[in-house]
Write a protein that holds these residues in place. Sequence first.
Motif, PDB file in Angstrom:
ATOM      1  N   TRP A   1      -8.982  -1.162   3.952  1.00 25.77           N
ATOM      2  CA  TRP A   1      -9.007  -0.070   2.986  1.00 25.77           C
ATOM      3  C   TRP A   1      -9.693  -0.531   1.685  1.00 25.77           C
ATOM      4  O   TRP A   1     -10.548   0.159   1.131  1.00 25.77           O
TER       5      TRP A   1
ATOM      6  N   PHE B   1      -1.604   0.412   9.211  1.00 29.26           N
ATOM      7  CA  PHE B   1      -3.027   0.240   9.473  1.00 29.26           C
ATOM      8  C   PHE B   1      -3.383   0.908  10.803  1.00 29.26           C
ATOM      9  O   PHE B   1      -4.464   1.462  10.959  1.00 29.26           O
TER      10      PHE B   1
ATOM     11  N   ARG C   1      -2.090   3.590  12.275  1.00 25.59           N
ATOM     12  CA  ARG C   1      -2.198   5.009  11.966  1.00 25.59           C
ATOM     13  C   ARG C   1      -2.487   5.904  13.165  1.00 25.59           C
ATOM     14  O   ARG C   1      -3.175   6.904  13.089  1.00 25.59           O
TER      15      ARG C   1
ATOM     16  N   SER D   1       0.803  -1.222   0.000  1.00 26.83           N
ATOM     17  CA  SER D   1       0.000   0.000   0.000  1.00 26.83           C
ATOM     18  C   SER D   1       0.837   1.273   0.000  1.00 26.83           C
ATOM     19  O   SER D   1       0.517   2.229  -0.693  1.00 26.83           O
TER      20      SER D   1
ATOM     21  N   LYS E   1       7.560   3.624   2.268  1.00 25.51           N
ATOM     22  CA  LYS E   1       8.121   4.324   3.407  1.00 25.51           C
ATOM     23  C   LYS E   1       9.569   4.650   3.097  1.00 25.51           C
ATOM     24  O   LYS E   1      10.316   3.781   2.641  1.00 25.51           O
TER      25      LYS E   1
ATOM     26  N   GLY F   1      -4.601  -4.456   6.795  1.00 23.70           N
ATOM     27  CA  GLY F   1      -4.870  -3.069   6.428  1.00 23.70           C
ATOM     28  C   GLY F   1      -5.415  -2.942   5.014  1.00 23.70           C
ATOM     29  O   GLY F   1      -6.287  -2.104   4.739  1.00 23.70           O
TER      30      GLY F   1
ATOM     31  N   VAL G   1       1.009  -4.791  10.946  1.00 23.53           N
ATOM     32  CA  VAL G   1      -0.254  -4.722  10.214  1.00 23.53           C
ATOM     33  C   VAL G   1      -0.098  -3.750   9.054  1.00 23.53           C
ATOM     34  O   VAL G   1      -0.301  -2.547   9.175  1.00 23.53           O
TER      35      VAL G   1
ATOM     36  N   ILE H   1      -0.285  12.838   1.593  1.00 31.06           N
ATOM     37  CA  ILE H   1       0.613  11.981   2.340  1.00 31.06           C
ATOM     38  C   ILE H   1       1.867  12.753   2.664  1.00 31.06           C
ATOM     39  O   ILE H   1       2.369  12.728   3.758  1.00 31.06           O
TER      40      ILE H   1
END
Length: 900
Positions: A299, A405, A407, A113, A116, A295, A270, A476
Amino acid sequence: MAGLTGHPVLEIGDKFEELQNNIFNNNKNKEVIDKAGLVVKGEENSNNNNNNQGGERDMAPPTSNSLHRSGSRPQLDLSKAAIQGNSEERDPTILLPNQSDDISHFALDIGGSLIKLVYFSRHEGQSIDDKRKKTVKEISNGSRRSYPILGGRLHFVKFETSKLNECLDFISSKQLHNGRIDSHYWNSEAPNKENAVIKATGGGAYKFADLFKERLGVSIDKEDEMDCLVAGANFLLKAIRHEAFTHMEGHKEFVQIDHNDLFPYLLVNVGSGVSMIKVDGDGKFQRVSGTNVGGGTYWGLGRLLTKCNSFDELLELSQRGDNRTIDMLVGDIYGGMDYSKIGLSASTIASSFGKAISDKKELEDHRPEDISLSLLRMISYNIGQISYLNALRFGLKRIFFGGFFIRGHAYTMDTISFAVHFWSQGQAQAMFLRHEGFLGALGAFMSYEKLGLDDLMVHQLVERFPMGAPYTGGKIHGPPLGNLNEKISWMEKFVLKGTEITAPVPMAPPGTTGLGGFEVPSSKGGTLRSDASALNVGVLHLVPTLEVFPLLANPKMYEPNTIDLSDHCELEYWFTVLSEHLPDLVDKAVASEGGTDDAKRRGDAFARAFSAHLARLMEEPAAYGKLGLANLLELREECLREFQFLDAYRSIKQRENEVSLAVLPDLLMELDRMDEEARLLTLIEGVLAANIFDWGSRACVDLYHKGTIIDIYRMSRNKMQRPWRVDDFDLFRERMLGSEGKKPRPHKRALLFVDNSGADVVLGMLPLARELLRRGTEVVLVANSLPALNDVTAMELPDIVAEAAKHCDILRRAAEAGGLLVDAMTNTLDGSKENCSSVPLMVVENGCGSPCIDLRQVSSELASAAKHADLLAMVKNQRLAEKLIKGEIYDCVCRYEPAS
Ligand SMILES: Nc1ncnc2c1ncn2[C@@H]1O[C@H](COP(=O)(O)OP(=O)(O)O)[C@@H](O)[C@H]1O
Ligand SMILES: CC(C)(COP(=O)(O)O)[C@@H](O)C(=O)NCCC(=O)O
Ligand SMILES: [Mn+2]
C-alpha cells in the motif's frame, strides 16, 4: 418447469442409528413448483455445508412476540428455562456472575494500518409461550445442562487507523463503551463507566491508550498480539463452518478441517508487516519468523508510485495491469529463451521492477496499473516463498494466511497459493480465512474471562449476512445504521449505486508471467468489490441452545443441502425461480403488514436487498461461504425478517387452517368407520396427499376454487396407488398392527416433523398423530420456531390442536396430558384429568426459521425430545425428484426403517 417435481414422502423409521437423512423440510416456491413432501436420504459428503445467510443488523427490536425474531435460528430461551428448572427465572443465563462494572462488549485490534473492532450484541429477553411450557418442561426433564455462554451476535467492523476518530465515534454512537447495545444491558446492573476496561491488542493498544481514556473514559487492557492472532485463528478454524478455503487458479474451495487434525500449522498474518507463527495447540505457539515486506509495503510503495488514494483503488489498478512492462523476465535476460536447465521459463519474473533500471523511462512513463500489478506479485510471491520456507523448516503442511492484505482478492490468493504450491512441489497447502483480518480482534474479544466463547461449538454459531453488514456504505464502514428506517433509507440510496456495487469491475486479463518455472496464475483477479461489500464476513449469531440432533448417525457426513449451488446451472435455475417469485412475495409480505405505506417502503427495501444478495451470489456463489439451496431459501426468510416482515403468510395460513379444520370432523368420522388396516393405509395416504396440495401455491388456490378442500384431499388420496416409489408400508403395518403370530408393538414416542399450515398439518399429520396416540404412542409435533413461508410454527400449533381437539376426544385428552390445552385444563380441572392416563401430545420447536431444517443445529428442546423417541416420521418435500429418488412428480415415498 420441466423436470421439476415434488414428491410427497413419508419417512417413518425407528432405526435411529441409521438416521442420517438430509431433511429437506420444504422448499417453497409456491407459484413455481409443485409442493409436496419428501425425504431425501443423505448424500454422503465430507464437506459439511451450511452457510446461513440473511439476518439482521442491530436494529430496534421488533414488535412484541415471545419468539425472538432476529434470526432463522431464533434464539428462543426455552431450554434455558427448563434447564434451570425454574420457569420463573426470566434470563437464567448468568454469564458474568461476579462482574458488573468492568465488562465491555467489544474488543479492538489496532494495527499499523487498520483498526479491527469486534462487538457483541445480546439477544433480547425471551419468554416461553405459555401453552408450551409444560411440554418444554416435560421434554427437557433430565437434560440439565448449564450454558455458560450468553446468546448474542458478534459483529465485525474495521476502520483505517489514521481515522481513529471515526472508530471512536462509532463506539460512542453505539454506546459500546457503556456496556450496552441496542439499549440492552449486558446484565441488569447499569455498568459503571469509570471502571470500564476494554480489551485491545495491536500496537495501537499501547499507542492510543491515553486517547481512549480521554475520549471514552475507558481503560485499555492490553492483550498480546500474537496470543490474540492464535486464539482468533484457532477459534475460527474450530467453530466456524467454511472458514478456511483454498484458492488456486481462480477456484475457491472451502475446506472443513477436522478439529482433531488441526495442529500443527503455520499462521501467516499479513498485516502491515508479516508475522509467521507455528501453532501447536490452543495457546501453544511460537513466532518463528516474519517479514517487513507486507501489506504496508504494497500500500505504501503503491501509493507513492501510483498516486492512488485508497488501497482498493491500488488493488483495482492491478487488475488491469501488465507487469511485463516493468518486471524483468528470464526471457528478457536470455534473449527470449527459457533457462530450462534450472527450470525457469522465459516468462518467469527474473527480477521484479528490473526493467525500470534499463528502461530510460521515468515514473510517469509507466502505467500505474502495471506498477500496481508488479508490486502485488512481488510482495505476494515473496510472502508465499518465505512462508513455504518456514513451513519446510518445521515440517508443516498447512499454512493459513490472514491479515487484511489478502482482502479476499483472488489474484493475491492465487499468487500466494502458486508460490507455496510451486516451492513445496505440492507438499504444502496455502489456505485462507474468511475472517482474514479479524483474527487479532477476535482473539482479544475472547480474552474476556468467563465469556465461555472458547467453548462455543460449530453448531452454536450461525452466520448471517444482513444488508447492513456487508453492504454498509462508505469507504470502510458506513455510518452505523441506527434503526430500520436508516437501513431502508440506505437501501433506497443503495439502489442508485446498486449497479456500481453489484456489477463486476471490468478488467483485462493480465498476460503476465510466472516465477521459478511456473506459469502465470490464471486467476484474473476476478471482481474487486467495493471494500464494504467484499467483506465476506457476516454477523455471527451465538446461539448456545442449539444442538446437534442426537439421532444423526454421522453428523460429520450429514449434509443438509441436497442441492449444491456451486453448480452454475442449479444456481441459475434457482436464481430465476426466486427472482420471478419475488414480486408476489413482496405483495404478500406488504399485505401481511396491512398494506400501509410503511409496509410498502419496507417491502421495496426487502426486494432490493434480496435482489442484491442474489446478484452478489450469482457473481460469486461462495461469497458467504459454501452455498446450497437451503441457504438461499433461508437467506430469503432472513431478509424478510430484516425488514420486519415477521410472518408474510400469516393470513394465508390462517385461512388454510380454518378451512381444513372445518372438514376435519368429517375426515375423522370417515377414518373411524374403517377397519384398522384400511385406516392405517388411508392415514399414510392422507399424509402424502395433504402434503402434495400446497395451499399457498397458485395452482392449489385454483384447485381450491374447483371443489371443497375435503374433495380435493380425498381425490388426491385416492390417487396414491401402491406400490409407491418407495413403499415400506407393509413393514410399518406389521409393526403397528401385528400379523399372524406377531403382536403389535406400539412405539413409545413419535416425533412428527410437520411442514405446511392448512391441509398438510390438519388433514395429514393430526389424524396420523391421533392414530399413534390411540395406540399408546406419545406424539411430539415438531415445527418451525419462526415463520417461513406457509410453514406452521410451533407457536401456532397449540391453537390448531385445541381447535381440532374440540371434535376429538383422543386429541383432547392427549393435548391436555401434554399441557397444550392449558385453559381447558384449568377450567375443567376435576382431579381425574390431572392424572389422566392418556399419552401426551406435545409440541416442540425445531430451532429453525427457514423452509429447510439443518439437523446439525436444532433446538435443545427437540434434541431432548428425540432422546426418548421411538419412531420418527418426517414429511418433507424435495424438488428435483428424478435427481434424488429417480422418480416422477407425485411419486410417493413411504420409508420405514425398523430398528434392527
Ligand atoms: N481499506 C484498506 N485500507 C488500508 N489498507 C488496507 C485496506 N484494505 C486492505 N488493506 C491492506 O491490509 C493491510 C493491513 O492489514 P491488517 O491485517 O489490518 O494489518 P494491521 O494490523 O497492520 O493494520 C494494509 O497494509 C493494506 O495492505
Ligand atoms: C510488528 C508487527 C507484529 C505489527 O503487526 P501489524 O500491525 O503489522 O499487524 C508486524 O508488523 C510484524 O510482524 N512485522 C514484521 C517484522 C519482522 O519480523 O520483520
Ligand atoms: Mn495487525
